[in-house]
Design a protein around this motif. Sequence first.
Motif, PDB file in Angstrom:
ATOM      1  N   LEU A   1       0.841  -1.195   0.000  1.00  0.00           N
ATOM      2  CA  LEU A   1       0.000   0.000   0.000  1.00  0.00           C
ATOM      3  C   LEU A   1       0.876   1.244   0.000  1.00  0.00           C
ATOM      4  CD1 LEU A   1      -2.045  -2.224   0.959  1.00  0.00           C
ATOM      5  CD2 LEU A   1      -3.169  -0.434   2.274  1.00  0.00           C
ATOM      6  N   PHE A   2       0.455   2.245  -0.730  1.00  0.00           N
ATOM      7  CA  PHE A   2       1.196   3.508  -0.723  1.00  0.00           C
ATOM      8  C   PHE A   2       0.241   4.663  -0.933  1.00  0.00           C
ATOM      9  CE2 PHE A   2       1.518   1.399  -4.806  1.00  0.00           C
ATOM     10  CZ  PHE A   2       1.165   2.366  -5.733  1.00  0.00           C
ATOM     11  N   LEU A   3       0.587   5.787  -0.338  1.00  0.00           N
ATOM     12  CA  LEU A   3      -0.224   6.993  -0.439  1.00  0.00           C
ATOM     13  C   LEU A   3      -0.141   7.549  -1.850  1.00  0.00           C
ATOM     14  CD1 LEU A   3      -1.947   8.895   1.398  1.00  0.00           C
ATOM     15  CD2 LEU A   3       0.125  10.249   1.728  1.00  0.00           C
ATOM     16  N   ARG A   4      -1.270   8.042  -2.351  1.00  0.00           N
ATOM     17  CA  ARG A   4      -1.329   8.665  -3.676  1.00  0.00           C
ATOM     18  C   ARG A   4      -0.253   9.739  -3.812  1.00  0.00           C
ATOM     19  NH1 ARG A   4      -4.655  13.468  -4.126  1.00  0.00           N
ATOM     20  NH2 ARG A   4      -4.631  14.273  -6.265  1.00  0.00           N
ATOM     21  N   LYS A   5       0.450   9.685  -4.937  1.00  0.00           N
ATOM     22  CA  LYS A   5       1.486  10.669  -5.201  1.00  0.00           C
ATOM     23  C   LYS A   5       0.848  11.994  -5.591  1.00  0.00           C
ATOM     24  CE  LYS A   5       4.809   7.213  -6.768  1.00  0.00           C
ATOM     25  NZ  LYS A   5       5.597   6.717  -7.911  1.00  0.00           N
ATOM     26  N   MET A   6       1.406  13.068  -5.049  1.00  0.00           N
ATOM     27  CA  MET A   6       0.857  14.400  -5.311  1.00  0.00           C
ATOM     28  C   MET A   6       1.957  15.308  -5.828  1.00  0.00           C
ATOM     29  SD  MET A   6      -1.525  14.750  -1.908  1.00  0.00           S
ATOM     30  CE  MET A   6      -0.191  14.231  -0.831  1.00  0.00           C
ATOM     31  N   ASN A   7       1.566  16.340  -6.594  1.00  0.00           N
ATOM     32  CA  ASN A   7       2.536  17.344  -6.995  1.00  0.00           C
ATOM     33  C   ASN A   7       2.179  18.674  -6.319  1.00  0.00           C
ATOM     34  OD1 ASN A   7       0.373  18.407  -8.393  1.00  0.00           O
ATOM     35  ND2 ASN A   7       1.158  17.923 -10.434  1.00  0.00           N
ATOM     36  N   THR A   8       2.839  19.722  -6.702  1.00  0.00           N
ATOM     37  CA  THR A   8       2.651  21.005  -6.035  1.00  0.00           C
ATOM     38  C   THR A   8       1.278  21.610  -6.265  1.00  0.00           C
ATOM     39  OG1 THR A   8       3.677  22.089  -7.943  1.00  0.00           O
ATOM     40  CG2 THR A   8       5.105  21.578  -6.076  1.00  0.00           C
ATOM     41  N   ASN A   9       0.506  21.034  -7.192  1.00  0.00           N
ATOM     42  CA  ASN A   9      -0.834  21.514  -7.454  1.00  0.00           C
ATOM     43  C   ASN A   9      -1.815  21.054  -6.398  1.00  0.00           C
ATOM     44  OD1 ASN A   9      -1.405  23.243  -9.491  1.00  0.00           O
ATOM     45  ND2 ASN A   9      -2.535  21.775 -10.733  1.00  0.00           N
ATOM     46  N   ASP A  10      -1.388  20.074  -5.542  1.00  0.00           N
ATOM     47  CA  ASP A  10      -2.310  19.462  -4.580  1.00  0.00           C
ATOM     48  C   ASP A  10      -2.208  20.121  -3.223  1.00  0.00           C
ATOM     49  OD1 ASP A  10      -4.328  17.719  -4.168  1.00  0.00           O
ATOM     50  OD2 ASP A  10      -3.044  15.970  -3.846  1.00  0.00           O
TER      51      ASP A  10
END
Length: 265
Positions: A256-265
């Motif tokens: 399991l891994f947390l959703r990857k986010m970019n600086t837009n999130d």
Amino acid sequence: MKAHLYHIETISNLHVGSGEANEGVIDNLIQRDAITDLPVIHSSSLKGALREHFKTSKVVKYIFGSEANDTSCREAGAFRFFDARLLAVPVRSDKVPYLLATCPAVLKDYCDTIKLFGLKLTDDEKALLNLNAKKTYVVDGKYNGASIEDLDTCAVYNSTLVALSRFLGNSSVLVSDKDFKTLCDNDHLPVIARNYLDNGESKNLWYEQVLPRFSRLYFPVFIPDDTMFGEFQSTLTSSLIQIGGNATVGYGYCKLFLRKMNTND
């Protein structure tokens, strides 16, 4: 409460049984979404598996609530878990052992879930909403012309699928919504024969449907207190988690891994 979105990668074949009687060849079917009929892990099954994984944690009761047999104090869990929906399935190919297949409807459902739970789409996720699949497309040119075994078709390289390659990797393939449902129906998902032996004699042969290893799913969870997030996150992602039945024969081990986010999130 704040929502977080987790991805599940199956490391071994996964069987979370539907519990429904089946008159066909397959004895034990997996759980399916009531609307899309795609494979799913219902929230109750997912929560139970995660609770078992957290059983030595001091905060297990706070997160998941009282045990079913705890009559002294009935207490609901503070976290809210939702169904784990299918994101991609592996398909056999002639150019590589497998490609990871998804479709526009599944990607739209994924993005809609992100927005419904109050999260922001990343740039790559926004790009996923614009995808369509008039043909079967691969995201990497070296797989151009790759045969997709279960669909009896060849994939075409599409240079515009950069966002999908960053999302699922260079070995991903975009198929039509109809073809994706075909890949996930009872005629195409793997079925494994199981047998019970008594002193070397077969006493019971049955057939069990599985979601194949390397499949991807996702699920949202509401967490009421950010101070608990760190411990929840570290416990959830620090080791493999077993989901569903047949743990003793290696079924259901997942990362399991947390959703990857970019600086837009």
